[in-house]
Scaffold this motif. Structure first.
Motif, short mmCIF file in Angstrom:
data_model
loop_
_atom_site.label_atom_id
_atom_site.label_comp_id
_atom_site.label_asym_id
_atom_site.label_seq_id
_atom_site.Cartn_x
_atom_site.Cartn_y
_atom_site.Cartn_z
N GLU A 148 -4.13 3.91 -6.92
CA GLU A 148 -4.96 3.20 -5.96
C GLU A 148 -4.57 1.73 -5.92
N GLU A 165 -6.34 -8.35 -5.72
CA GLU A 165 -5.77 -7.01 -5.58
C GLU A 165 -6.05 -6.23 -6.86
N GLN A 220 0.81 -1.22 0.00
CA GLN A 220 0.00 0.00 0.00
C GLN A 220 0.85 1.28 0.00
#
Length: 148
Positions: free
Chosen positions: A111, A119, A5
């Motif tokens: 994103e 994912e 992330q």
């Protein structure tokens, strides 16, 4: 393994300029079955106000896909490319791509989402001229399939 992330918001340095050639546009147009005269004939393109043949709207994938490899190839991100399927593609134009353009790409991870064991990676590629004039922004969504 989930994608990292911390990559959200990360951008990569500009690519080397890609010189858009008349024959590359014609080849791409033929490959996708685009027969409009402005994609093949410089005079037809000039009659429409372009400096040379104009590229079909999806032509930037020929530039942005190779450029985005630097994102997915980063081992720290964690993309297993053998599990990737293409999820979405969209384009926002400032102006059309024409033969003679020298274009530069800057990739950004916009994103990373996890849903249903998969994912979802969305990248944005800002395509400009060497002088920095915006041409097109291309978003691509890749789905990294989970183990199940």
């Amino acid at each position: 393994m989930p994608l990292d992330q911390s990559f959200v918001g990360r951008s990569w340095p500009p690519t080397e300029p890609y010189l858009v050639g008349r024959e590359k546009i014609r080849e791409f147009a033929r490959a996708i079955g685009a027969t409009d005269a402005e994609y093949h004939d410089p005079e037809a393109a000039r009659a429409l106000g372009y400096a040379d043949v104009v590229a079909p709207p999806t032509f930037p994938v020929a530039i942005t896909m190779p450029a985005s490899r630097e994102v997915v190839a980063d081992p720290a991100l964690g993309v297993d490319y053998s599990r990737v399927v293409h999820g979405d593609q969209r384009f926002a134009y400032t102006r059309p791509v024409v033969a003679g353009d020298a274009l530069v790409c800057v990739n950004t991870v916009e994103e990373i989402l996890s849903r249903g064991g998969h994912e979802f990676l969305t990248t944005r590629t800002d395509v400009t001229t060497e002088a920095g004039e915006p041409v097109v922004t291309v978003w691509s969504k890749l789905v990294v399939r989970g183990d199940s």
